[in-house]
Design a protein around this motif. Sequence first.
Motif, PDB file in Angstrom:
ATOM      1  N   TRP A   1       0.838  -1.195   0.000  1.00 21.22           N
ATOM      2  CA  TRP A   1       0.000   0.000   0.000  1.00 21.22           C
ATOM      3  C   TRP A   1       0.881   1.257   0.000  1.00 21.22           C
ATOM      4  O   TRP A   1       0.649   2.189  -0.775  1.00 21.22           O
ATOM      5  CB  TRP A   1      -0.926  -0.019   1.219  1.00 21.22           C
ATOM      6  CG  TRP A   1      -1.663   1.268   1.417  1.00 21.22           C
ATOM      7  CD1 TRP A   1      -1.379   2.249   2.313  1.00 21.22           C
ATOM      8  CD2 TRP A   1      -2.795   1.731   0.668  1.00 21.22           C
ATOM      9  NE1 TRP A   1      -2.261   3.291   2.180  1.00 21.22           N
ATOM     10  CE2 TRP A   1      -3.154   2.996   1.178  1.00 21.22           C
ATOM     11  CE3 TRP A   1      -3.544   1.188  -0.379  1.00 21.22           C
ATOM     12  CZ2 TRP A   1      -4.216   3.741   0.679  1.00 21.22           C
ATOM     13  CZ3 TRP A   1      -4.608   1.935  -0.881  1.00 21.22           C
ATOM     14  CH2 TRP A   1      -4.934   3.191  -0.352  1.00 21.22           C
ATOM     15  N   LEU A   2       1.912   1.268   0.834  1.00 22.89           N
ATOM     16  CA  LEU A   2       2.746   2.463   0.977  1.00 22.89           C
ATOM     17  C   LEU A   2       3.462   2.811  -0.330  1.00 22.89           C
ATOM     18  O   LEU A   2       3.526   3.984  -0.710  1.00 22.89           O
ATOM     19  CB  LEU A   2       3.755   2.279   2.115  1.00 22.89           C
ATOM     20  CG  LEU A   2       3.149   2.168   3.517  1.00 22.89           C
ATOM     21  CD1 LEU A   2       4.238   1.936   4.548  1.00 22.89           C
ATOM     22  CD2 LEU A   2       2.334   3.409   3.858  1.00 22.89           C
ATOM     23  N   GLY A  40       8.923   3.065 -10.264  1.00 23.65           N
ATOM     24  CA  GLY A  40       9.506   1.865 -10.856  1.00 23.65           C
ATOM     25  C   GLY A  40       9.255   0.636  -9.997  1.00 23.65           C
ATOM     26  O   GLY A  40       8.869  -0.423 -10.503  1.00 23.65           O
ATOM     27  N   GLY A  41       9.454   0.778  -8.706  1.00 22.33           N
ATOM     28  CA  GLY A  41       9.210  -0.338  -7.783  1.00 22.33           C
ATOM     29  C   GLY A  41       7.771  -0.803  -7.870  1.00 22.33           C
ATOM     30  O   GLY A  41       7.489  -2.003  -7.965  1.00 22.33           O
ATOM     31  N   PHE A  42       6.858   0.177  -7.877  1.00 17.90           N
ATOM     32  CA  PHE A  42       5.445  -0.167  -7.936  1.00 17.90           C
ATOM     33  C   PHE A  42       5.106  -0.846  -9.266  1.00 17.90           C
ATOM     34  O   PHE A  42       4.400  -1.849  -9.310  1.00 17.90           O
ATOM     35  CB  PHE A  42       4.593   1.103  -7.770  1.00 17.90           C
ATOM     36  CG  PHE A  42       3.120   0.829  -7.759  1.00 17.90           C
ATOM     37  CD1 PHE A  42       2.504   0.328  -6.621  1.00 17.90           C
ATOM     38  CD2 PHE A  42       2.341   1.066  -8.878  1.00 17.90           C
ATOM     39  CE1 PHE A  42       1.153   0.060  -6.602  1.00 17.90           C
ATOM     40  CE2 PHE A  42       0.984   0.799  -8.877  1.00 17.90           C
ATOM     41  CZ  PHE A  42       0.393   0.296  -7.736  1.00 17.90           C
ATOM     42  N   PHE A  43       5.662  -0.296 -10.356  1.00 13.67           N
ATOM     43  CA  PHE A  43       5.377  -0.834 -11.679  1.00 13.67           C
ATOM     44  C   PHE A  43       5.906  -2.261 -11.831  1.00 13.67           C
ATOM     45  O   PHE A  43       5.309  -3.088 -12.500  1.00 13.67           O
ATOM     46  CB  PHE A  43       5.990   0.076 -12.754  1.00 13.67           C
ATOM     47  CG  PHE A  43       5.503  -0.205 -14.133  1.00 13.67           C
ATOM     48  CD1 PHE A  43       4.284   0.290 -14.563  1.00 13.67           C
ATOM     49  CD2 PHE A  43       6.245  -0.979 -15.008  1.00 13.67           C
ATOM     50  CE1 PHE A  43       3.817   0.023 -15.837  1.00 13.67           C
ATOM     51  CE2 PHE A  43       5.789  -1.254 -16.290  1.00 13.67           C
ATOM     52  CZ  PHE A  43       4.567  -0.748 -16.702  1.00 13.67           C
ATOM     53  N   LEU A  44       7.044  -2.543 -11.191  1.00 11.79           N
ATOM     54  CA  LEU A  44       7.600  -3.902 -11.236  1.00 11.79           C
ATOM     55  C   LEU A  44       6.727  -4.874 -10.461  1.00 11.79           C
ATOM     56  O   LEU A  44       6.598  -6.047 -10.797  1.00 11.79           O
ATOM     57  CB  LEU A  44       9.002  -3.914 -10.637  1.00 11.79           C
ATOM     58  CG  LEU A  44      10.129  -3.409 -11.527  1.00 11.79           C
ATOM     59  CD1 LEU A  44      11.410  -3.274 -10.721  1.00 11.79           C
ATOM     60  CD2 LEU A  44      10.341  -4.376 -12.684  1.00 11.79           C
ATOM     61  N   ILE A  51       6.882 -11.208  -5.734  1.00  9.74           N
ATOM     62  CA  ILE A  51       7.522  -9.892  -5.692  1.00  9.74           C
ATOM     63  C   ILE A  51       9.020 -10.044  -5.904  1.00  9.74           C
ATOM     64  O   ILE A  51       9.667 -10.864  -5.257  1.00  9.74           O
ATOM     65  CB  ILE A  51       7.219  -9.187  -4.358  1.00  9.74           C
ATOM     66  CG1 ILE A  51       5.717  -8.924  -4.262  1.00  9.74           C
ATOM     67  CG2 ILE A  51       8.005  -7.890  -4.249  1.00  9.74           C
ATOM     68  CD1 ILE A  51       5.288  -8.302  -2.967  1.00  9.74           C
ATOM     69  N   SER A  52       9.563  -9.248  -6.831  1.00 12.44           N
ATOM     70  CA  SER A  52      10.984  -9.384  -7.134  1.00 12.44           C
ATOM     71  C   SER A  52      11.822  -8.768  -6.018  1.00 12.44           C
ATOM     72  O   SER A  52      11.369  -7.915  -5.269  1.00 12.44           O
ATOM     73  CB  SER A  52      11.304  -8.720  -8.456  1.00 12.44           C
ATOM     74  OG  SER A  52      11.181  -7.325  -8.339  1.00 12.44           O
ATOM     75  N   GLU A  53      13.063  -9.255  -5.970  1.00 10.09           N
ATOM     76  CA  GLU A  53      14.039  -8.725  -5.031  1.00 10.09           C
ATOM     77  C   GLU A  53      14.144  -7.211  -5.132  1.00 10.09           C
ATOM     78  O   GLU A  53      14.178  -6.500  -4.142  1.00 10.09           O
ATOM     79  CB  GLU A  53      15.387  -9.303  -5.438  1.00 10.09           C
ATOM     80  CG  GLU A  53      16.034 -10.207  -4.457  1.00 10.09           C
ATOM     81  CD  GLU A  53      17.483 -10.349  -4.856  1.00 10.09           C
ATOM     82  OE1 GLU A  53      18.278  -9.514  -4.460  1.00 10.09           O
ATOM     83  OE2 GLU A  53      17.786 -11.286  -5.595  1.00 10.09           O
ATOM     84  N   ILE A  72      13.063  -1.681  -3.127  1.00  7.67           N
ATOM     85  CA  ILE A  72      12.580  -0.308  -3.306  1.00  7.67           C
ATOM     86  C   ILE A  72      11.458  -0.006  -2.308  1.00  7.67           C
ATOM     87  O   ILE A  72      11.412   1.067  -1.710  1.00  7.67           O
ATOM     88  CB  ILE A  72      12.106  -0.084  -4.762  1.00  7.67           C
ATOM     89  CG1 ILE A  72      13.310  -0.162  -5.702  1.00  7.67           C
ATOM     90  CG2 ILE A  72      11.413   1.258  -4.895  1.00  7.67           C
ATOM     91  CD1 ILE A  72      12.962  -0.104  -7.172  1.00  7.67           C
ATOM     92  N   VAL A  73      10.570  -0.987  -2.104  1.00  8.47           N
ATOM     93  CA  VAL A  73       9.473  -0.809  -1.140  1.00  8.47           C
ATOM     94  C   VAL A  73      10.039  -0.471   0.239  1.00  8.47           C
ATOM     95  O   VAL A  73       9.622   0.492   0.888  1.00  8.47           O
ATOM     96  CB  VAL A  73       8.606  -2.082  -1.057  1.00  8.47           C
ATOM     97  CG1 VAL A  73       7.688  -2.037   0.154  1.00  8.47           C
ATOM     98  CG2 VAL A  73       7.798  -2.271  -2.336  1.00  8.47           C
ATOM     99  N   TRP A  74      11.029  -1.242   0.674  1.00  9.30           N
ATOM    100  CA  TRP A  74      11.554  -1.006   2.030  1.00  9.30           C
ATOM    101  C   TRP A  74      12.475   0.194   2.096  1.00  9.30           C
ATOM    102  O   TRP A  74      12.651   0.788   3.149  1.00  9.30           O
ATOM    103  CB  TRP A  74      12.197  -2.287   2.580  1.00  9.30           C
ATOM    104  CG  TRP A  74      11.106  -3.209   2.986  1.00  9.30           C
ATOM    105  CD1 TRP A  74      10.474  -4.107   2.184  1.00  9.30           C
ATOM    106  CD2 TRP A  74      10.428  -3.266   4.252  1.00  9.30           C
ATOM    107  NE1 TRP A  74       9.461  -4.728   2.865  1.00  9.30           N
ATOM    108  CE2 TRP A  74       9.412  -4.230   4.135  1.00  9.30           C
ATOM    109  CE3 TRP A  74      10.579  -2.585   5.463  1.00  9.30           C
ATOM    110  CZ2 TRP A  74       8.552  -4.524   5.192  1.00  9.30           C
ATOM    111  CZ3 TRP A  74       9.728  -2.895   6.521  1.00  9.30           C
ATOM    112  CH2 TRP A  74       8.735  -3.858   6.375  1.00  9.30           C
ATOM    113  N   PHE A  75      13.033   0.572   0.958  1.00 15.12           N
ATOM    114  CA  PHE A  75      13.774   1.828   0.899  1.00 15.12           C
ATOM    115  C   PHE A  75      12.826   2.989   1.185  1.00 15.12           C
ATOM    116  O   PHE A  75      13.149   3.911   1.932  1.00 15.12           O
ATOM    117  CB  PHE A  75      14.439   1.980  -0.475  1.00 15.12           C
ATOM    118  CG  PHE A  75      15.099   3.304  -0.680  1.00 15.12           C
ATOM    119  CD1 PHE A  75      16.331   3.574  -0.093  1.00 15.12           C
ATOM    120  CD2 PHE A  75      14.495   4.294  -1.453  1.00 15.12           C
ATOM    121  CE1 PHE A  75      16.947   4.800  -0.279  1.00 15.12           C
ATOM    122  CE2 PHE A  75      15.100   5.517  -1.638  1.00 15.12           C
ATOM    123  CZ  PHE A  75      16.327   5.777  -1.047  1.00 15.12           C
TER     124      PHE A  75
END
Lengths: 275, 286
Positions: free
Chosen positions: A32-33, A247-251, B108-110, B115-118
């Motif tokens: 979500w974040l 980018g992270g979200f799109f991946l 979920i990729s590495e 990036i999420v946790w960043f």
Amino acid sequence: MNRASRPHVSPARALTYVFAVVMALWILLPIWLIGVMAFSEQAGVFRFPKPIFPQPFSTETMLFFLNSTGVLNAVRNSLVVAGITLVLAIAIGAPAGYAIARYLFPGREAFRVIVVSTRAFPIVILSIPLAVTFIRWGMYDSVFSLALMHTALALPFTILITSSVFASVPKDLEEAAMTLGCSPWQAFLRVAMPLALPGLAAATLFTFVISWNEVFAAVILTVRNRTLPALVLASLSESPLPYRFAGGFFLLVPSLIFMLFIRKYLFTLWGRVTK
Amino acid sequence: MVARCSQQLVPYLLLLPAAAFLLVFFAYPMVEAFGLAFAGPGGAFTLDNVRRAVTDVAFTPALETTLLLILIIIPVQFVLALAMALLVQAKLKGASFFLYVYAIPLAISELAAGIVWFSIFTDRGFINSLLVSLGVLERPFLFLSFQNTGWLIFAVVMAESWRATSIIMVILVAGLQSISHEYLEAADVFGATPWQRTWHVTLPLLKPSLQVALILRTILAFQVFAVALAVAGRGITLLAAEAYRWYNTYRDPGVAAVYAAIILVLSIASTLIFLYALRTPKEQSL
């Protein structure tokens, strides 16, 4: 989820529910974040303290990412690599899966063990020697070569999942078709294949996820023809925050959608290791 | 007779493409990894690459951090995965929903997880937002600073535990489902508490699944690099990250192959250790 309010639920049971919900939140909240970041304005990405809803909701950050140099091209490369991987893996893996499911032959168990153990192997590390080989063969920096590496990565999964899918299609049906005059090939095509189709579709989706997510081989084996993860990784240190978050979200998103379709087959993929 | 003979060949013909493919893209590069690692410019045997890899400033930190991460992450993940698996098996309403949610990170990729946790740990990220809003901190704390190796590792541990626990959970759920109810009922008959039943009946019967999960998870952990790169940048380094750096930045496939070979050897060694340490004696196997 509020079962605790029911009188006949024991405190231990209620606690179990609370615990289960907490664990679910631990998985879902970070997704979500990153979604909040991806759908904030670019200025919102730098805001502090950060809101837990996009305020206001905006596609600016996502569009900024998608319009950045090389991103669309990388998305296309990712799709092409995943596409080739998916076709190759099913074309090579499904016959092997069928053989394991349908035939008893000397060497069957040995082959199965090899497949199961290659699945647990650090295959990705092999992209360094492969890169050297591809340079020698003039195949370096091509989406096709990367797809070959990804196929090697996905093949064990494809073989295991297709073999269990074919095993679940009753052999009697194929034999009945043959007594009614079908050749073995026709019996396979007209009887086993349609019944196996949903499982095969799940196997291909899983292959897609493996390829879409893979980054080590992608960043080693490509230079100009980057896939999306390879591009994002290689530009990580110099890219602005909105680029990274979007980018992270799109991946992340395509994989989430695919998980929805293949959740039934998770246990076939991972569960049968002990048998 | 000819027809019978060709019938027997059918399964082998079906296996042939897969076997050939694995030979070319799995067995060959594996041999080649050692070839590259130990070959000099003329192709003669040399330890130059190994020497350059091992004497590099980043070698010891990379090896230590990789091992340290494994030592921290694996136990954390097993506790989390076991908790999730037992929750899924606890016959809760909505169990299939919980199972799906717990399994989501499998896809979920590495890199995405990193990036999420960043976004959570960065200086103006969500944790600092929360802590400052609550008044715990006056201004953002630099979790991901190069000086704070401890916090960098903590952030990577969080990201990896979040991302890679599901695979263990799925293996354990499959293992739990294969345990016969008779054993659990027998434990109940003898008056075992749920805790005793889990500890003395379920867990020992789960040993084969635990072993498989341990092997798989440890091997995957040796290859981790994108999570660390996304969360900590070059603040910490790992074996796979060094392999990537030697290949991409220094353009030296030989030394990169040494790192690849080290990861291969460590993976095989850890597999053998787990196979031995968690072996199920024949007479005990069910």
